[in-house]
Design an enzyme around this catalytic site. Structure first.
Site, short mmCIF file in Angstrom:
data_model
loop_
_atom_site.label_atom_id
_atom_site.label_comp_id
_atom_site.label_asym_id
_atom_site.label_seq_id
_atom_site.Cartn_x
_atom_site.Cartn_y
_atom_site.Cartn_z
N ASP A 212 0.84 -1.20 0.00
CA ASP A 212 0.00 0.00 0.00
C ASP A 212 0.88 1.26 0.00
O ASP A 212 1.86 1.34 0.74
CB ASP A 212 -0.87 -0.03 1.26
CG ASP A 212 -1.92 1.05 1.27
OD1 ASP A 212 -2.78 1.05 0.38
OD2 ASP A 212 -1.90 1.91 2.17
N GLU A 273 1.57 -0.78 -5.04
CA GLU A 273 0.63 0.30 -5.35
C GLU A 273 1.45 1.57 -5.30
O GLU A 273 1.67 2.15 -4.23
CB GLU A 273 -0.51 0.38 -4.32
CG GLU A 273 -1.56 1.40 -4.75
CD GLU A 273 -2.14 2.28 -3.65
OE1 GLU A 273 -3.18 2.90 -3.88
OE2 GLU A 273 -1.55 2.38 -2.56
C1 GLC Z 1 -4.24 3.04 -0.71
C2 GLC Z 1 -5.46 2.16 -0.60
C3 GLC Z 1 -6.61 3.01 -0.17
C4 GLC Z 1 -6.30 3.60 1.19
C5 GLC Z 1 -4.98 4.36 1.16
C6 GLC Z 1 -4.48 4.64 2.54
O1 GLC Z 1 -4.38 3.99 -1.70
O2 GLC Z 1 -5.69 1.49 -1.80
O3 GLC Z 1 -7.81 2.28 -0.12
O4 GLC Z 1 -7.32 4.48 1.57
O5 GLC Z 1 -3.97 3.62 0.52
O6 GLC Z 1 -4.00 3.49 3.14
#
Ligand code: GLC
Length: 549
Positions: A212, A273
């Site tokens: 994340d 991500e």
């Molecule tokens: C990422 C996740 C999202 C979350 C954010 C904070 O973007 O995909 O859902 O709100 O991180 O952890």
């Protein structure tokens, strides 16, 4: 599905299904999806034909941000299940030939995490506070935040604390909600903790992690003020370096994690991500000693035009090929408007946030037709593909959730102007004629399902040869069985400006974006089509897979 769980390179070609656990299937009747529900539905995933699942965070969490506010990384939230159920799930998934990828959240923890509670209690200057980014405020009495950073959900990225004696104290940094204090990645204890969390789950048979906010861990130690670029939050205005997005120092963390993953047999894998500005910047995360793959948001954000899709595909291959990494293809996830609802909007509006997109006219039939074509395009391209739960049923974004049910922190922090992401997180319709559509057989689902989903339930779709589910099942089966689709090469074929066509060892994928129908090559056999192909002619917004003579 790969029959052989020993294949160490599975991640280069896998079809990975994203499970938003709270909304997948409710096993205990409390209206919230859980591990029991997921275990019961494993045969559905096996029949769909996916190689792996990625689960959004299932750890102990007060759920200020759907579980991305983790209070304990070494246990499962009691609403979702127990560690023992988690262990059983991993084992059963493996029995079905399905690998398990969890979600690790290294940028921040919950404000209820033991570390943060101790840091608050210990007061200014204590070593416990060094695990986070506590700073004195600016201005008279320290009443102003330490800098001008804005949180992702809106509002200042700093919250002021109250000292143990009741007086206003220091501020702490949170790039997301105030309940998600950022960790200090300058501190060796943080590095050690995350290595240990990785091992905790790898030792329990987990095959990999989605990371994340992979671009955000390292901050400029000076925490300087900065102006965001008007068009891209991950760029600073005026060519300055961004103080927390995609800093070079973040790569050392992933080299370290790679060593942990490689110490297992078979080696464990990562998917990042990482919201960065270009495919070239993304490729830096995928150098051979760093992460394995990353979500291709460039593709997800491309407009539905031949030119836009082709450009994003070419740029992705060029950048990621330079480091030997496979490309991933992703159309939806738990953070963006479902693609049926994006593609059913006029071209200029497809990439607006839901708050603005909602005002644009929506054509469900058009969105669905394009979603079918986009699915065949994504699944025909070499690399791995991510499917977000419910897209295989053709679900649309629920845009009219009543304000009182909204849980996404975006709603509150935008001053109740942006409903946020709950519309793509509505519990799945499994069976029956009306809500809760077999999601669970107890309490109302935690977000209400639209009555219109009666035609899209998994049960009904499975029997309908024309359903999205049937298309996905066929595509996933062919993608695995058809030798031409298993390699890593593809060549563009020119079939006109409004057409995307490419060959992969005897198989051709053609997508028609233009108004004029397109003729299939002479003697080609239709393997699969997203819409009706009459006399070998492919209509607009339709994709076909052909076996070449
Ligand atoms: C990422 C996740 C999202 C979350 C954010 C904070 O973007 O995909 O859902 O709100 O991180 O952890």
């Amino acid at each position: 599905m790969t029959d052989d769980l020993d294949d160490a390179l599975w991640w280069r070609t896998a079809a990975i299904y994203q499970v938003y656990v709270r909304s997948f299937a409710d096993g205990d009747g409390d209206g919230v999806g859980d591990v029991a529900g997921l275990r019961a539905r494993l045969p559905y995933l096996r029949d769909l034909g996916v190689d792996a699942v990625w689960l959004n965070p299932w750890y102990v969490s007060p759920m200020a941000d759907g579980g991305y506010d983790v209070a304990d990384f070494r246990d499962i939230d009691p609403v979702l299940g127990t560690l023992e159920e988690g262990r059983a799930f991993i084992e059963e998934a493996h029995t079905h030939g399905i690998r398990v990828v969890l979600d690790i959240v290294p940028n921040h923890v919950s404000d209820r995490h033991e570390w943060f509670r101790r840091a608050l209690a210990a007061g200014p200057g204590a070593p416990e506070r060094e695990l986070f980014l506590f700073r004195d405020g600016r201005g008279p009495g320290g009443d102003e935040p330490p800098n001008n950073w804005i949180a992702d959900f809106g509002g200042p990225a700093w919250t002021r604390t109250t000292d143990p004696d009741g007086t206003p104290g220091q501020w702490y940094l949170h790039l997301f909600a105030p309940e998600q204090p950022d960790l200090n990645w300058e501190h060796p204890r943080v590095h050690e903790e995350f290595r240990s969390i990785l091992r905790f789950w790898f030792d329990r048979g987990v095959d990999g992690f989605r990371i994340d906010v992979a671009h955000g861990l390292v901050k400029d130690p000076a925490l300087p003020d900065f102006e965001r670029h008007s068009r891209d939050p991950y760029l600073a205005a005026d060519g300055h370096t961004h103080p927390y997005a995609d800093l070079d120092e973040v790569h050392e963390i992933y080299r370290d994690w790679r060593r942990v993953a490689d110490s297992y047999d078979p080696p464990r894998v990562f998917v990042a991500e990482a919201w960065v500005t270009t495919p070239e910047r993304l490729a830096r995360y995928l150098r051979p000693d760093e992460l394995h793959t990353a979500f291709n948001f460039h593709y997800l954000q491309a407009p539905w035009t031949a030119e836009g899709m082709r450009e994003s595909i070419d740029e992705s291959f060029a950048a990621l090929g330079s480091v030997g990494a496979p490309v991933t293809w992703v159309l939806s996830n738990h953070d963006v408007v479902r693609h049926v609802s994006r593609f059913g909007r006029p071209d200029h509006a497809q990439h607006k946030a839901l708050s603005e997109l909602r005002d644009e006219p929506f054509d469900l039939a058009l969105g669905t037709r394009r979603a079918r074509a986009a699915a065949l395009l994504s699944m025909a391209l070499p690399g791995s593909v991510y499917l977000y739960q419910g897209e295989e049923l053709g679900l649309w974004e629920v845009e009219d959730l009543p304000p009182e049910v909204l849980r996404d922190p975006t709603w509150e922090h935008s001053g109740y102007t942006d409903p946020g992401r709950d519309g793509c997180r509505v519990p799945l319709p499994w069976s029956g004629q009306e809500p809760p559509f077999g999601f669970g057989d107890g309490a109302e689902p935690w977000l209400p399902q639209p009555a219109g989903w009666a035609t899209l339930t998994a049960e009904r779709s499975a029997r309908d040869p024309g359903s999205m589910l049937t298309l996905y099942r066929h595509a996933l089966r062919l993608r695995r069985a058809e030798p031409g689709l298993t390699g890593e090469a593809m060549v563009w074929v020119d079939m006109g400006e409004e057409v995307l066509a490419f060959d992969r060892e005897g198989v051709r994928c053609v997508v028609n974006f233009g108004a004029e129908p397109v003729d299939s090559p002479e003697g080609a056999e239709v393997l699969l089509a997203s819409g009706e192909v009459v006399d070998g002619r492919l209509p607009r917004d339709t994709a076909v897979w052909l076996r070449l003579p």
